[in-house]
Design an enzyme around this catalytic site. Structure first.
Site, PDB file in Angstrom:
ATOM      1  N   HIS A 227      91.562 108.271 108.806  1.00 57.99           N
ATOM      2  CA  HIS A 227      90.543 107.525 108.034  1.00 57.99           C
ATOM      3  C   HIS A 227      89.647 108.556 107.360  1.00 57.99           C
ATOM      4  O   HIS A 227      90.138 109.404 106.620  1.00 57.99           O
ATOM      5  CB  HIS A 227      89.819 106.591 109.011  1.00 57.99           C
ATOM      6  CG  HIS A 227      88.876 105.596 108.405  1.00 57.99           C
ATOM      7  ND1 HIS A 227      88.789 105.338 107.061  1.00 57.99           N
ATOM      8  CD2 HIS A 227      87.947 104.765 108.995  1.00 57.99           C
ATOM      9  CE1 HIS A 227      87.872 104.408 106.839  1.00 57.99           C
ATOM     10  NE2 HIS A 227      87.340 104.051 107.986  1.00 57.99           N
ATOM     11  N   HIS A 266      98.050 105.329 101.800  1.00 55.29           N
ATOM     12  CA  HIS A 266      96.997 104.348 102.085  1.00 55.29           C
ATOM     13  C   HIS A 266      97.634 103.097 102.650  1.00 55.29           C
ATOM     14  O   HIS A 266      98.726 102.715 102.226  1.00 55.29           O
ATOM     15  CB  HIS A 266      96.218 103.995 100.800  1.00 55.29           C
ATOM     16  CG  HIS A 266      94.904 103.375 101.086  1.00 55.29           C
ATOM     17  ND1 HIS A 266      94.766 102.020 101.311  1.00 55.29           N
ATOM     18  CD2 HIS A 266      93.683 103.931 101.207  1.00 55.29           C
ATOM     19  CE1 HIS A 266      93.487 101.776 101.555  1.00 55.29           C
ATOM     20  NE2 HIS A 266      92.804 102.906 101.500  1.00 55.29           N
ATOM     21  N   ASP A 317      90.126 110.579  99.428  1.00 49.57           N
ATOM     22  CA  ASP A 317      89.774 111.817 100.121  1.00 49.57           C
ATOM     23  C   ASP A 317      90.375 113.046  99.454  1.00 49.57           C
ATOM     24  O   ASP A 317      89.893 114.158  99.649  1.00 49.57           O
ATOM     25  CB  ASP A 317      90.227 111.745 101.591  1.00 49.57           C
ATOM     26  CG  ASP A 317      89.443 110.711 102.364  1.00 49.57           C
ATOM     27  OD1 ASP A 317      88.253 110.538 102.060  1.00 49.57           O
ATOM     28  OD2 ASP A 317      90.013 110.073 103.265  1.00 49.57           O
TER      29      ASP A 317
HETATM   30  N1  CMC Z   1     102.167 112.389 104.437  1.00 51.35           N
HETATM   31  C1  CMC Z   1     103.474 112.278 104.759  1.00 51.35           C
HETATM   32  N2  CMC Z   1     104.078 111.111 104.965  1.00 51.35           N
HETATM   33  C2  CMC Z   1     103.312 110.012 104.836  1.00 51.35           C
HETATM   34  C3  CMC Z   1     101.973 110.057 104.485  1.00 51.35           C
HETATM   35  C4  CMC Z   1     101.395 111.306 104.283  1.00 51.35           C
HETATM   36  N3  CMC Z   1     100.113 111.430 103.955  1.00 51.35           N
HETATM   37  N4  CMC Z   1     101.481 108.813 104.432  1.00 51.35           N
HETATM   38  C5  CMC Z   1     102.474 107.993 104.731  1.00 51.35           C
HETATM   39  N5  CMC Z   1     103.602 108.724 104.980  1.00 51.35           N
HETATM   40  C6  CMC Z   1     104.909 108.201 105.329  1.00 51.35           C
HETATM   41  C7  CMC Z   1     104.987 107.967 106.830  1.00 51.35           C
HETATM   42  O1  CMC Z   1     105.428 109.112 107.497  1.00 51.35           O
HETATM   43  C8  CMC Z   1     105.965 106.826 106.906  1.00 51.35           C
HETATM   44  O2  CMC Z   1     107.254 107.341 106.707  1.00 51.35           O
HETATM   45  P1  CMC Z   1     108.496 106.716 107.514  1.00 51.35           P
HETATM   46  O3  CMC Z   1     108.562 105.277 107.063  1.00 51.35           O
HETATM   47  O4  CMC Z   1     109.630 107.558 107.078  1.00 51.35           O
HETATM   48  O5  CMC Z   1     108.148 106.847 108.956  1.00 51.35           O
HETATM   49  C9  CMC Z   1     105.624 105.997 105.663  1.00 51.35           C
HETATM   50  O6  CMC Z   1     105.047 106.924 104.725  1.00 51.35           O
HETATM   51  C10 CMC Z   1     104.627 104.881 105.947  1.00 51.35           C
HETATM   52  O7  CMC Z   1     103.478 105.504 106.509  1.00 51.35           O
HETATM   53  P2  CMC Z   1     102.536 104.866 107.586  1.00 51.35           P
HETATM   54  O8  CMC Z   1     101.746 105.929 108.248  1.00 51.35           O
HETATM   55  O9  CMC Z   1     103.308 103.952 108.464  1.00 51.35           O
HETATM   56  O10 CMC Z   1     101.630 103.991 106.661  1.00 51.35           O
HETATM   57  P3  CMC Z   1     100.291 103.383 107.061  1.00 51.35           P
HETATM   58  O11 CMC Z   1      99.996 102.324 106.095  1.00 51.35           O
HETATM   59  O12 CMC Z   1     100.248 103.028 108.495  1.00 51.35           O
HETATM   60  O13 CMC Z   1      99.316 104.649 106.935  1.00 51.35           O
HETATM   61  C11 CMC Z   1      97.780 106.233 106.337  1.00 51.35           C
HETATM   62  C12 CMC Z   1      98.405 104.863 105.987  1.00 51.35           C
HETATM   63  C13 CMC Z   1      96.524 106.431 105.475  1.00 51.35           C
HETATM   64  C14 CMC Z   1      97.353 106.262 107.798  1.00 51.35           C
HETATM   65  C15 CMC Z   1      98.816 107.338 106.066  1.00 51.35           C
HETATM   66  O14 CMC Z   1      99.209 107.298 104.713  1.00 51.35           O
HETATM   67  C16 CMC Z   1      98.281 108.721 106.421  1.00 51.35           C
HETATM   68  O15 CMC Z   1      98.334 109.120 107.577  1.00 51.35           O
HETATM   69  N6  CMC Z   1      97.759 109.496 105.419  1.00 51.35           N
HETATM   70  C17 CMC Z   1      97.170 110.773 105.678  1.00 51.35           C
HETATM   71  C18 CMC Z   1      95.731 110.638 106.159  1.00 51.35           C
HETATM   72  C19 CMC Z   1      94.802 110.206 105.062  1.00 51.35           C
HETATM   73  O16 CMC Z   1      94.818 110.742 103.974  1.00 51.35           O
HETATM   74  N7  CMC Z   1      93.925 109.239 105.382  1.00 51.35           N
HETATM   75  C20 CMC Z   1      92.934 108.705 104.453  1.00 51.35           C
HETATM   76  C21 CMC Z   1      93.179 107.264 104.204  1.00 51.35           C
HETATM   77  S1  CMC Z   1      92.382 106.546 102.814  1.00 51.35           S
HETATM   78  C22 CMC Z   1      90.741 106.871 102.748  1.00 51.35           C
HETATM   79  C23 CMC Z   1      90.022 106.774 104.039  1.00 51.35           C
HETATM   80  O17 CMC Z   1      90.120 105.818 104.801  1.00 51.35           O
HETATM   81  O18 CMC Z   1      89.329 107.738 104.280  1.00 51.35           O
END
Ligand code: CMC
Length: 395
Positions: A227, A266, A317
């Protein structure tokens, strides 16, 4: 076992809100109906705070009134300064701010000796929200200064919220271009519907706990790198990569190790975060102002390579991390800046939750061991009755 489980509540509508709407289909974010880009381009952060709390943008008189209260609550009180000074100088600033909000709550709700009264009236909670919003910049600014061994800087009455925040952090008047970029970042970070920290705040508010407790919980949720902690983590990634020519090799290794690349992806936006173009434009202004084309080059290269490989787009971010770094904020201070902005959205949601409350208490599907018993245990009459109760009956 129930099969209709939405892991992470993905895709679940938990309640209605009139505060903001995220529409990933048309890549839009509106606060009380206004597109966030328009607000960032035209409004001081104080006016956006007013909008989130009250539903309408302020008249000149209402803005002046809000600013008068904000000015009156800007200075760090001796109790808060003593508390900050009592914490280890290398404590994480998120922990510092969380601890200070706890103290502010304890001071503000002192004398309330009936837990039913802690929730406060709508008017009391609006006042608490404004005071908290006003108090946080000095806490964050002093936190950064203390880590450098620098003295507290008193607020300046002639500066607005954004300019004064930069003044209290750096002890010099910031260039208008920098103040504008900072103000835009505050507006963009202010609100984003039922994100994890806001939902945390609403869960706590739904128990009729007090506003400060809800904000403390929200800060805990925001700290995580999935987050708010991502804006800090983006800078660690930039530092690790060093410069644009290293991006390819760095990404090969990071993706092979199945690392999440911070600042990308996201839960709601899948084709790009609606806030990114506005913040990227602010970053470009800062890159020009500080003459740091290397930052833009690294930013653009990592973005294009990662999007090409994974089809996952930057979130807010990603541009805000390097923007705050160029302004002179320590990497550790980035997520506290997110607190300063999002406290407006959190408190608006806390008040909305209280105005139409239902205790937030979902169900869980159990997949642990089948019922079993302690060898030799002989239940007494009360236990016999209790053991016959359904699982979810008594929390
Ligand atoms: N880097 C690499 N792979 C990613 C990323 C990333 N940043 N984001 C998603 N993926 C991949 C993930 O590994 C998964 O792949 P697979 O289906 O092969 O296992 C797929 O995309 C779906 O990802 P998820 O984590 O299940 O998606 P989610 O909707 O649960 O997660 C998230 C969203 C924000 C937690 C994730 O994108 C993430 O961890 N991003 C990095 C941290 C980040 O930048 N957070 C800030 C969020 S937005 C602003 C805020 O709240 O501050």
């Amino acid at each position: 076992m129930t099969t209709d489980i939405k892991k992470g509540l993905a895709g679940v509508f938990a309640d209605v809100t009139a505060i903001s709407k995220v529409d990933p289909e048309i890549n839009s974010l509106v606060y009380r109906g206004y597109p966030v880009q328009e607000l960032a381009a035209t409004q001081p952060f104080e006016a956006v705070a007013y909008l989130l709390w009250n539903g309408e943008l302020p008249t000149d008189e209402q803005l002046a009134e809000l600013r008068a209260i904000e000015h009156a609550n800007r200075a760090l009180s001796p109790a808060v300064k003593d508390l900050i000074d009592a914490m280890p100088v290398d404590s994480h600033p998120m922990d510092e701010v969380r601890t200070v909000v706890s103290l502010l709550g304890a001071i503000d709700t002192a004398g309330i000796d009936n837990v039913l009264d802690a929730v406060g009236t709508p008017a009391e909670n609006l006042d608490r929200s404004i005071r908290l919003f006003a108090a946080l910049p000095a806490v964050i600014a002093y936190g950064q200064r203390r880590r450098h061994g620098d003295e507290l800087i008193e607020p300046r009455d002639d500066l607005d919220y954004a300019a004064n925040f930069l003044w209290m952090t750096f002890g010099e008047e910031a260039d208008p271009a920098v103040v504008d970029a900072f103000n835009r970042s505050m507006v963009l970070y202010a609100e984003h519907s039922f994100n994890a920290s806001t939902f945390t705040a609403r869960v706590i508010a739904s128990t009729l706990s007090d506003l400060y407790s809800a904000v403390v919980g929200a800060i805990g949720a925001l700290k995580g790198p999935l987050h708010g902690g991502a804006n800090e983590a983006v800078l660690h990634v930039f530092t690790e990569i060093g410069s644009a020519e290293n991006v390819g090799a760095w990404l090969d290794e990071a993706l092979a190790a199945k690392r999440k690349i911070m600042g990308f992806g996201h839960r709601v936006y899948k084709r790009g975060d609606s806030r990114v173009p506005t913040m990227k434009a602010a970053l470009d202004t800062l890159v020009a102002h500080y003459d740091r084309p290397d930052v833009a080059e690294l930013y653009d290269t990592l973005e294009s390579e990662f999007v090409a490989r994974k089809g996952i787009y930057p979130n807010l971010d990603y541009p805000s991390g390097p923007a705050y770094s160029l302004m002179g904020f320590d990497t550790l201070t980035f997520t506290p800046l997110f607190i300063a902005a999002r406290v407006t959205g959190w408190t608006a949601h806390i008040m909305e939750q209280q105005a139409s409350n239902a205790l937030i208490r979902p169900l869980s599907a159990y997949d642990g061991p089948d019922e079993r018993h302690i060898d030799g245990y002989v239940p007494d009459a009360a236990d016999v009755e209790a053991l016959q109760r359904p699982e979810e009956a008594a929390d």
